[in-house]
Design a protein around this motif. Sequence first.
Motif, PDB file in Angstrom:
ATOM      1  N   ALA A  20       0.798  -1.030   0.086  1.00 21.41           N
ATOM      2  CA  ALA A  20       0.035  -0.046   0.099  1.00 21.41           C
ATOM      3  C   ALA A  20       0.880   1.107  -0.054  1.00 21.41           C
ATOM      4  CB  ALA A  20      -1.010   0.014   1.203  1.00 21.41           C
ATOM      5  N   LYS A  21       2.017   1.247   0.738  1.00 18.73           N
ATOM      6  CA  LYS A  21       2.811   2.434   0.808  1.00 18.73           C
ATOM      7  C   LYS A  21       3.411   2.799  -0.580  1.00 18.73           C
ATOM      8  CE  LYS A  21       6.984   4.095   3.172  1.00 18.73           C
ATOM      9  NZ  LYS A  21       8.129   3.519   4.177  1.00 18.73           N
ATOM     10  N   VAL A  22       3.873   1.735  -1.118  1.00 18.13           N
ATOM     11  CA  VAL A  22       4.485   1.704  -2.704  1.00 18.13           C
ATOM     12  C   VAL A  22       3.273   2.202  -3.543  1.00 18.13           C
ATOM     13  CG1 VAL A  22       5.601   0.645  -4.479  1.00 18.13           C
ATOM     14  CG2 VAL A  22       6.351   0.522  -2.089  1.00 18.13           C
ATOM     15  N   ASP A  25       2.526   5.866  -3.098  1.00 18.55           N
ATOM     16  CA  ASP A  25       3.575   6.652  -3.738  1.00 18.55           C
ATOM     17  C   ASP A  25       3.572   6.856  -5.196  1.00 18.55           C
ATOM     18  OD1 ASP A  25       6.310   8.132  -3.321  1.00 18.55           O
ATOM     19  OD2 ASP A  25       6.694   6.691  -4.674  1.00 18.55           O
ATOM     20  N   ARG A  26       3.296   5.763  -5.930  1.00 15.99           N
ATOM     21  CA  ARG A  26       3.157   5.663  -7.470  1.00 15.99           C
ATOM     22  C   ARG A  26       1.666   6.406  -7.763  1.00 15.99           C
ATOM     23  NH1 ARG A  26       3.287  -0.111  -9.798  1.00 15.99           N
ATOM     24  NH2 ARG A  26       5.263  -0.227  -8.822  1.00 15.99           N
ATOM     25  N   LYS A  27       0.722   6.252  -7.207  1.00 16.16           N
ATOM     26  CA  LYS A  27      -0.322   6.950  -7.295  1.00 16.16           C
ATOM     27  C   LYS A  27      -0.207   8.440  -7.412  1.00 16.16           C
ATOM     28  CE  LYS A  27      -4.431   5.210  -6.224  1.00 16.16           C
ATOM     29  NZ  LYS A  27      -5.760   4.881  -5.320  1.00 16.16           N
ATOM     30  N   ILE A  28       0.275   8.995  -6.457  1.00 12.71           N
ATOM     31  CA  ILE A  28       0.571  10.423  -6.346  1.00 12.71           C
ATOM     32  C   ILE A  28       1.465  10.919  -7.432  1.00 12.71           C
ATOM     33  CG2 ILE A  28       1.385  12.303  -4.858  1.00 12.71           C
ATOM     34  CD1 ILE A  28      -1.678  11.144  -4.158  1.00 12.71           C
ATOM     35  N   ARG A  29       2.669  10.249  -7.413  1.00  9.89           N
ATOM     36  CA  ARG A  29       3.862  10.526  -8.771  1.00  9.89           C
ATOM     37  C   ARG A  29       2.835  10.625 -10.084  1.00  9.89           C
ATOM     38  NH1 ARG A  29       8.129   7.141  -9.155  1.00  9.89           N
ATOM     39  NH2 ARG A  29       6.951   5.405  -8.077  1.00  9.89           N
ATOM     40  N   ARG A  30       1.992   9.619 -10.258  1.00 11.76           N
ATOM     41  CA  ARG A  30       1.221   9.595 -11.444  1.00 11.76           C
ATOM     42  C   ARG A  30       0.323  10.894 -11.762  1.00 11.76           C
ATOM     43  NH1 ARG A  30       0.266   4.498 -11.898  1.00 11.76           N
ATOM     44  NH2 ARG A  30       2.035   4.245 -13.388  1.00 11.76           N
ATOM     45  N   ALA A  31      -0.228  11.295 -10.488  1.00  9.19           N
ATOM     46  CA  ALA A  31      -1.222  12.392 -10.485  1.00  9.19           C
ATOM     47  C   ALA A  31      -0.563  13.636 -10.760  1.00  9.19           C
ATOM     48  CB  ALA A  31      -2.095  12.429  -9.232  1.00  9.19           C
ATOM     49  N   TYR A 111       3.934  16.899  -0.451  1.00 11.91           N
ATOM     50  CA  TYR A 111       3.741  15.460  -1.382  1.00 11.91           C
ATOM     51  C   TYR A 111       3.519  14.404  -0.217  1.00 11.91           C
ATOM     52  CZ  TYR A 111       5.669  11.581  -3.771  1.00 11.91           C
ATOM     53  OH  TYR A 111       5.540  10.149  -4.330  1.00 11.91           O
ATOM     54  N   GLU A 112       4.131  14.500   0.781  1.00  9.79           N
ATOM     55  CA  GLU A 112       4.117  13.255   1.866  1.00  9.79           C
ATOM     56  C   GLU A 112       2.610  13.721   2.436  1.00  9.79           C
ATOM     57  OE1 GLU A 112       7.370  14.343   4.651  1.00  9.79           O
ATOM     58  OE2 GLU A 112       8.926  13.737   3.136  1.00  9.79           O
ATOM     59  N   GLU A 113       2.101  14.604   2.600  1.00  4.81           N
ATOM     60  CA  GLU A 113       0.904  14.844   2.851  1.00  4.81           C
ATOM     61  C   GLU A 113      -0.107  13.851   1.834  1.00  4.81           C
ATOM     62  OE1 GLU A 113      -2.586  15.497   5.564  1.00  4.81           O
ATOM     63  OE2 GLU A 113      -0.379  15.488   5.814  1.00  4.81           O
ATOM     64  N   LEU A 114       0.090  14.043   0.678  1.00  4.30           N
ATOM     65  CA  LEU A 114      -0.806  13.772  -0.455  1.00  4.30           C
ATOM     66  C   LEU A 114      -0.574  12.168  -0.309  1.00  4.30           C
ATOM     67  CD1 LEU A 114      -0.255  16.055  -3.279  1.00  4.30           C
ATOM     68  CD2 LEU A 114      -2.516  15.332  -2.392  1.00  4.30           C
ATOM     69  N   VAL A 115       0.626  11.591  -0.010  1.00  9.24           N
ATOM     70  CA  VAL A 115       0.794  10.285  -0.131  1.00  9.24           C
ATOM     71  C   VAL A 115       0.159   9.580   1.187  1.00  9.24           C
ATOM     72  CG1 VAL A 115       2.654   8.266   0.157  1.00  9.24           C
ATOM     73  CG2 VAL A 115       3.018  10.333  -1.388  1.00  9.24           C
ATOM     74  N   SER A 116       0.354  10.045   2.479  1.00  8.64           N
ATOM     75  CA  SER A 116      -0.175   9.560   3.357  1.00  8.64           C
ATOM     76  C   SER A 116      -1.805   9.762   3.582  1.00  8.64           C
ATOM     77  CB  SER A 116       0.221  10.386   4.779  1.00  8.64           C
ATOM     78  OG  SER A 116      -0.352  11.713   4.890  1.00  8.64           O
TER      79      SER A 116
END
Length: 179
Positions: A20-22, A25-31, A111-116
Motif C-alpha cells: 500500500a505504501k508503494v 507513492d506511485r499513485k501520487i507521482r502519476r497524478a 507530497y508526503e501529505e498527499l501520499v499519507s
Amino acid sequence: RERPQLAVSIEGTYDRHRDAKVLKDRKIRRAVAEARGDGSEAGGQPAPVSYNDPKSQRALEQVFSKRLSPAALTQFKERFAATEAAPATTKDHKPSSQVPADTSELYEAIYEELVSTAEITHNELRSLGQARAKSVRSELTGPDGIPPQRLSLSKPAKAGRSSAKASGVITRLDLSAAR
C-alpha cells in the motif's frame, strides 16, 4: 520440464502494509505527472517529483486542491509556515526577513501529505498480487520453459507472516498431478 506429470499453481500475494505504501507513492507521482502534463504511460513508472521545479510545485498544489480542497491547501501552507517560522538570521546573527525560505521543504511536505492521505483499495492490492503471479508464469513459460497448459493462476491472497520477515513479498507455488 523433467517432471511432466506435475502441474504448477501460482498464487500471487500482496502485503497490505508494504505494498500500500508503494502503491500510494506511485499513485501520487502519476497524478502529479498528469497535472504537469507529462502523461505517464499506463503501467509505466512515473518519474520522481522534483520539489524545486515550479511546474512540479504548481502540479502538487493542483493535486492537493483536487484531492482534498483549496481551503485544505491554504491551511496546510499556514500550518507549515507556522512550524517553520524560526527567525532567519544573517551572517552576523541578526534577525533578517531578507533570507529567502527554501520552498522545496514545503512541497516535499505537501507530497508526503498527499501520499499519507491517498487511499488504496483492496482491488488494487489484489491486482498487484495477480500481476505478480502473471509475471512468475511468464518467466516459467519463457524459452525452454514449462508448457503453459501445466500452469494455472490461483486467486491472489494476502501475504502470510513469513513475508513480514522476508525482504520482499513471497509468491506461493503449489505442485499437483497434471491432468
